[in-house]
Design an enzyme around this catalytic site. Structure first.
Site, mmCIF file in Angstrom:
data_model
loop_
_atom_site.group_PDB
_atom_site.id
_atom_site.type_symbol
_atom_site.label_atom_id
_atom_site.label_comp_id
_atom_site.label_asym_id
_atom_site.label_seq_id
_atom_site.Cartn_x
_atom_site.Cartn_y
_atom_site.Cartn_z
ATOM 1 N N CYS A 94 64.361 87.887 47.388
ATOM 2 C CA CYS A 94 63.561 89.064 47.737
ATOM 3 C C CYS A 94 64.508 90.230 47.975
ATOM 4 C CB CYS A 94 62.719 88.815 48.984
ATOM 5 S SG CYS A 94 61.675 90.241 49.428
ATOM 6 N N CYS A 111 58.558 92.314 56.046
ATOM 7 C CA CYS A 111 58.693 92.673 54.633
ATOM 8 C C CYS A 111 57.324 92.968 54.048
ATOM 9 C CB CYS A 111 59.374 91.535 53.863
ATOM 10 S SG CYS A 111 59.538 91.843 52.088
ATOM 11 N N CYS A 124 70.313 92.849 63.721
ATOM 12 C CA CYS A 124 71.220 91.912 63.051
ATOM 13 C C CYS A 124 70.800 91.614 61.621
ATOM 14 C CB CYS A 124 71.329 90.609 63.836
ATOM 15 S SG CYS A 124 69.785 89.678 63.926
ATOM 16 N N HIS A 129 64.022 86.501 65.714
ATOM 17 C CA HIS A 129 64.340 85.546 66.769
ATOM 18 C C HIS A 129 63.722 86.059 68.071
ATOM 19 C CE1 HIS A 129 67.468 88.570 67.619
ATOM 20 N NE2 HIS A 129 67.695 88.533 66.336
ATOM 21 N N CYS A 173 82.042 97.046 51.733
ATOM 22 C CA CYS A 173 82.012 98.506 51.825
ATOM 23 C C CYS A 173 81.627 98.918 53.243
ATOM 24 C CB CYS A 173 81.012 99.061 50.815
ATOM 25 S SG CYS A 173 80.691 100.833 50.987
ATOM 26 N N CYS A 176 77.665 100.510 52.910
ATOM 27 C CA CYS A 176 76.506 99.728 52.475
ATOM 28 C C CYS A 176 76.722 98.223 52.572
ATOM 29 C CB CYS A 176 76.132 100.091 51.039
ATOM 30 S SG CYS A 176 77.350 99.575 49.800
ATOM 31 N N CYS A 188 96.693 100.639 44.022
ATOM 32 C CA CYS A 188 96.069 101.772 44.722
ATOM 33 C C CYS A 188 95.056 101.286 45.759
ATOM 34 C CB CYS A 188 95.399 102.671 43.700
ATOM 35 S SG CYS A 188 94.410 103.983 44.424
ATOM 36 N N CYS A 204 92.330 99.916 55.932
ATOM 37 C CA CYS A 204 91.662 100.066 57.231
ATOM 38 C C CYS A 204 90.143 100.020 57.136
ATOM 39 C CB CYS A 204 92.105 101.369 57.895
ATOM 40 S SG CYS A 204 91.605 102.873 57.021
#
Length: 331
Positions: A94, A111, A124, A129, A173, A176, A188, A204
Site C-alpha cells: 500500500c 489509510c 512513529c 499502538h 535522505c 524524505c 564526491c 554528516c
C-alpha cells in the site's frame, strides 16, 4: 546526425523540445526517458543539459502507457515527500499517502485507500499502538544479549562487519528518508536525492548549500569520513593564527602579478591577434602604435582591477576566518 546514437537520420526523426533547443532522434529519446522513469529519476532532464523536460514532452515521447502512469506517480510522490505533513501507509503493498496536518495531538491516522483502512501512528509511522508510547527501534540480533555474542562469535563478527559495510554504503535522505546507495570509495560527498531533490552531505547527512565543504564542519568534498575533532580544531587554529601572514603573502604576490601581467598579456594579445592579411597590411609604425596604446590602456586599468581584487577579496577572507571559523571554535 543524432548526437546520442551517431546515426544519420531525416529531419522529421528529431522531435523538438519545449525546454531547450537540443535535438535527438525519437528512438534515443524514448529509450532515455524509459530508463529514467524506471529508475525513478523524475523530473527528467534533457540528455544534453540540465533543463527539465515538461510533462507534455514526456507524455508525447514515452512509448508505453504504463510508463506514463509511473511518471505521473513519481511526480506526485516527489511533491508529497517534500511536505512534512504527509504520512505513508505502512501496510504491505500500500503506497497511499495521508495528509496529516495538525495531527500531532491526535496521532491516530487511518489509510483512506479502498480496501485498506490501516490505522497507524502519526509520530512513529508504525501500526497504531493505543496501549503505550511509540516503541523504539528494536536492537539488532547481533547486539541483543552477551550470551548471543558468545554463542557464535565468528558468525556475529561477520554479521557486524557486513552491517557496518552496509551502513556506510546505504543511508537515508534527511528530508524524505528514501534509501540511497553510494560506493564508499572516497568519491564526491555532495549527494542529490532523486526522490525529493534534497541536496545533502553524505558524511554528516545534513541538508547543505554549495559552501558546506568550505565551512569548518570537518566534512570534506572527497573522503570516506569527516575529520576528527582534534584535526578540525588544529586546522581552525592554524587558519586563525596564520591568516594574516597568508593573506599578506597572497596580496604581495597578486598585486605585482596583476599590475604587470595584464599589460604584458594585452600587448602580446594585440601583437599576435587578428588575421594575417590584416597584420601584413599594417606598417611597422602602425603595429607599434597599436601595441603601445593597448599597453598604456592596460597600465591605467590594471591598478583599478588590482585594487578591486584586493579590496574585496581580503575583507571576505578575513570575515570568514575571524567570523565563521572563530564561532566554530567557540562552540
Amino acid at each position: 546526425e543524432c548526437p546520442l546514437c551517431l546515426l544519420a537520420q531525416p529531419p522529421e526523426a528529431f522531435p523538438s523540445l519545449a525546454s531547450c533547443s537540443h535535438r535527438s532522434c525519437w528512438a534515443c529519446l524514448q529509450q532515455y526517458l524509459s530508463l529514467a522513469v524506471r529508475e525513478s529519476r523524475v523530473p527528467v532532464s534533457c540528455p544534453h543539459c540540465p533543463a527539465a523536460l515538461p510533462p507534455s514532452d514526456v507524455h508525447r515521447l514515452l512509448p508505453e502507457p504504463a510508463l506514463r502512469d509511473k511518471y505521473e506517480e513519481f511526480l506526485l510522490r516527489r511533491l508529497l515527500v517534500a511536505d512534512p505533513g504527509t504520512r505513508w501507509c505502512p501496510a504491505p503493498d500500500c503506497s497511499y499517502a495521508v495528509f496529516a496536518h495538525g495531527c500531532a495531538e491526535c496521532p491516530r491516522l487511518t489509510c483512506g485507500r479502498e480496501g485498506c483502512g490501516t490505522e497507524f501512528c502519526y509520530h512513529c509511522r508504525q501500526p497504531w499502538h493505543p496501549d503505550g508510547p511509540c516503541a523504539p527501534v528494536p536492537p539488532t540480533p547481533s547486539l541483543a544479549t552477551p550470551t548471543a555474542q558468545l554463542a557464535q562469535p565468528e558468525e556475529l563478527a561477520h554479521g557486524e562487519a557486513l552491517a557496518q559495510a552496509e551502513a556506510e554504503d546505504i543511508k537515508v535522505c534527511p528530508r524524505c528518508s528514501a534509501f540511497i546507495m553510494k560506493i564508499n570509495d572516497g568519491s564526491c560527498n555532495r549527494m542529490n536525492c532523486t526522490v525529493c531533490g534534497c541536496l545533502f552531505c553524505w558524511l554528516c547527512l545534513q541538508e547543505i548549500s554549495d559552501v558546506h565543504f568550505l565551512s569548518p564542519s570537518g566534512c570534506t568534498f572527497w573522503g570516506k569520513r569527516p575529520w576528527s575533532r582534534t584535526r578540525r580544531i588544529l586546522w581552525q587554529l592554524g587558519m586563525v593564527l596564520g591568516a594574516p601572514m597568508v593573506i599578506s603573502l597572497a596580496a604581495g604576490v597578486a598585486v605585482p602579478v596583476i599590475t604587470i601581467g595584464i599589460p604584458i598579456y594585452m600587448g602580446r594579445k594585440v601583437l599576435a591577434g587578428g588575421p594575417a592579411s590584416r597584420r601584413s597590411s599594417l606598417s611597422g609604425c602602425q603595429q607599434c602604435l597599436s601595441v603601445t596604446s593597448s599597453v598604456l590602456l592596460s597600465l591605467f586599468v590594471s591598478p583599478i582591477i588590482t585594487a578591486l581584487t584586493v579590496g574585496v577579496g581580503v575583507p571576505l577572507v578575513l570575515t570568514y576566518v575571524y567570523g565563521t571559523v572563530v564561532l566554530s571554535l567557540c562552540r
